[in-house]
Design an enzyme around this catalytic site. Structure first.
Site, PDB file in Angstrom:
ATOM      1  N   ASP A   8      -5.402 -12.569   2.537  1.00  0.00           N
ATOM      2  CA  ASP A   8      -5.915 -12.519   3.900  1.00  0.00           C
ATOM      3  C   ASP A   8      -7.423 -12.289   3.794  1.00  0.00           C
ATOM      4  OD1 ASP A   8      -6.248  -9.828   3.317  1.00  0.00           O
ATOM      5  OD2 ASP A   8      -5.125  -9.078   5.040  1.00  0.00           O
ATOM      6  N   CYS A  65      -4.675  -8.599  -0.561  1.00  0.00           N
ATOM      7  CA  CYS A  65      -5.074  -8.201   0.794  1.00  0.00           C
ATOM      8  C   CYS A  65      -5.953  -6.956   0.633  1.00  0.00           C
ATOM      9  CB  CYS A  65      -3.874  -8.006   1.716  1.00  0.00           C
ATOM     10  SG  CYS A  65      -2.791  -6.621   1.365  1.00  0.00           S
ATOM     11  N   THR A  67      -5.218  -3.709   0.777  1.00  0.00           N
ATOM     12  CA  THR A  67      -4.575  -2.725  -0.109  1.00  0.00           C
ATOM     13  C   THR A  67      -3.676  -3.369  -1.165  1.00  0.00           C
ATOM     14  OG1 THR A  67      -2.687  -2.608   1.379  1.00  0.00           O
ATOM     15  CG2 THR A  67      -4.462  -0.986   1.735  1.00  0.00           C
ATOM     16  N   HIS A  98       9.404  -5.478 -17.892  1.00  0.00           N
ATOM     17  CA  HIS A  98      10.644  -4.857 -17.400  1.00  0.00           C
ATOM     18  C   HIS A  98      11.220  -5.524 -16.155  1.00  0.00           C
ATOM     19  CE1 HIS A  98       9.875  -0.719 -19.511  1.00  0.00           C
ATOM     20  NE2 HIS A  98       9.585  -1.743 -20.301  1.00  0.00           N
ATOM     21  N   HIS A 133      16.713  -5.145 -19.618  1.00  0.00           N
ATOM     22  CA  HIS A 133      15.993  -5.352 -18.353  1.00  0.00           C
ATOM     23  C   HIS A 133      16.567  -6.529 -17.557  1.00  0.00           C
ATOM     24  CE1 HIS A 133      13.236  -2.344 -19.713  1.00  0.00           C
ATOM     25  NE2 HIS A 133      12.954  -3.044 -20.800  1.00  0.00           N
TER      26      HIS A 133
HETATM   27  C1  RB5 Z   1      -6.292  -6.026   7.036  1.00  0.00           C
HETATM   28  O1  RB5 Z   1      -7.184  -5.258   7.760  1.00  0.00           O
HETATM   29  C2  RB5 Z   1      -5.381  -5.141   6.209  1.00  0.00           C
HETATM   30  O2  RB5 Z   1      -4.493  -4.484   7.042  1.00  0.00           O
HETATM   31  C3  RB5 Z   1      -4.667  -5.947   5.153  1.00  0.00           C
HETATM   32  O3  RB5 Z   1      -5.584  -6.618   4.360  1.00  0.00           O
HETATM   33  C4  RB5 Z   1      -3.782  -5.166   4.202  1.00  0.00           C
HETATM   34  O4  RB5 Z   1      -4.454  -4.082   3.650  1.00  0.00           O
HETATM   35  C5  RB5 Z   1      -2.439  -4.839   4.690  1.00  0.00           C
HETATM   36  O5  RB5 Z   1      -1.601  -4.251   3.994  1.00  0.00           O
END
Ligand code: RB5
Length: 149
Positions: A8, A65, A67, A98, A133
């Site tokens: 994203d 993304c 996180t 694994h 595994h």
């Molecule tokens: C976008 O702002 C953010 O929510 C997305 O990139 C991600 O971290 C979601 O898990």
């Protein structure tokens, strides 16, 4: 080796860095979007990469993304996809050995560029160990089957 990549807006810059890194190593890459830092929805790109990997057209997927969590949750909804969110190379290696993970998930807002590339290299250069595994990965597939009924 052929890799499908997706992100994203929150993972767009790290994804581009990874694509440059892989191309320098002669690894074939396909960017399934997004294509700018304009706000967009991570489930769309997690799903695109998951479908691409499931089709077997690609050996692995890499999704990014902010996180690494949201996009991995989305990708993991596709049966047969084992997307692993990693923040270090030990985990990246272990999840290949694994869990036979087929998608690597990274967070641009939590993992610096050099560490992220190190994680990518560890993930792509490590084989599944099979043996004990294999049984556990098969158990995950049984769970999927149960909920596909
Ligand atoms: C976008 O702002 C953010 O929510 C997305 O990139 C991600 O971290 C979601 O898990």
């Amino acid at each position: 080796m052929k890799i499908a990549l997706g992100s994203d807006h929150g993972g767009f810059n790290l994804k581009n860095l990874i694509i440059d890194h892989l191309k320098q190593k002669g690894i074939e890459c396909e960017d399934l979007g997004c294509h700018s830092t304009d706000s967009c929805d991570y489930p769309e790109f997690g799903l695109k990469v998951a479908k691409a990997v499931k089709s077997k057209e690609y050996d692995f997927g890499i999704i990014v993304c902010g996180t690494g969590i949201g996009i991995s949750i989305a990708a993991n909804k596709v049966p047969g996809i084992r997307a692993a969110h990693c923040t270090d190379s030990f985990t990246a290696r272990a999840t290949r050995q694994h869990n036979n993970s087929n998608i690597l998930a990274l967070g641009e807002r939590i993992t610096g560029p050099s560490i992220a590339l190190d994680i990518v290299d560890a993930f792509l250069s490590t084989d599944f160990e099979g043996g004990r595994h294999e049984k556990r990965v098969n158990m995950i597939e049984e769970i999927e089957k149960e909920y596909l009924k």
